[in-house]
Enzyme design. Sequence first.
Site, PDB file in Angstrom:
ATOM      1  N   CYS A 145      -2.104 -12.322   5.267  1.00 20.95           N
ATOM      2  CA  CYS A 145      -1.484 -12.555   3.966  1.00 20.95           C
ATOM      3  C   CYS A 145      -1.028 -13.997   3.867  1.00 20.95           C
ATOM      4  CB  CYS A 145      -0.295 -11.618   3.756  1.00 20.95           C
ATOM      5  SG  CYS A 145       0.552 -11.884   2.166  1.00 20.95           S
ATOM      6  N   LYS A 184      -4.169   1.324 -17.779  1.00 25.24           N
ATOM      7  CA  LYS A 184      -3.931   1.765 -16.397  1.00 25.24           C
ATOM      8  C   LYS A 184      -3.853   3.276 -16.322  1.00 25.24           C
ATOM      9  CE  LYS A 184      -0.125   2.804 -14.704  1.00 25.24           C
ATOM     10  NZ  LYS A 184       1.290   2.911 -14.254  1.00 25.24           N
TER      11      LYS A 184
END
Length: 237
Positions: A199, A111
């Site tokens: 969502c 990351k």
Amino acid sequence: MGCDQAQWKEQDPKNSRFATLISLMLSSQTKDEVTDAAVARLRTAVGGSLSVDAVIAADEATISEAICKVGFWRRKTQYIKQAAQRLRDDFDSDVPKTVDELCSLPGVGPKMAFLALQVARKLNLGIGVDVHVHRITNRLGWHRRPTKNPEETRLNLQSWLPKELHGEINHMLVGFGQTVCLPVGPKCDSCTLSSARLCPSAQTKKSTKRGSRDSVSTNSPAESDPRPKIEIEVENA
């Protein structure tokens, strides 16, 4: 805030790239505002500029005192010192240009490597996926099957998300995950994705009778979805 802010305080290009890397190393398990303040304190503690040589010259106590508000600061103190020495010895005191080279540094994972290249080198080689990106993209149903870890999430996102958006997704979702879509107790009632029924994991509380019961409803993926909403009755204490 974020790792992109650290570079603007430096004049030398190498120091600018190094400051970005330091910010990323400090950011793990730490909110952006705390990381930003720690970078500023560290810059002051080592003489006003974040350079590889300045960090190597500083003792661990000085670094620790400057970054003590971030998560795992003791471990990060060691990583910063060790990484600076590796950069001086193996990379001409500069941030490497490949993911593999960055990941060879103490305390640097995929990351951080992808984000460092995007911000410090303007190289878009992949998506930086942390716990926020992993959690939120699964909550939003962006994966055909739920992904099990950040690396699986990264590979799936890269398979369909346009490359020009790779550099934006981490910055966008990390802030969202720190303030709204929290790991525990997400603020679905104040989330526009929830109110727009975008969502499938959103939960909203509706009061029925005062002092009796609250109902928690979960959004279905879209208004046209024929499946019923799930209603869970919760007895008030």
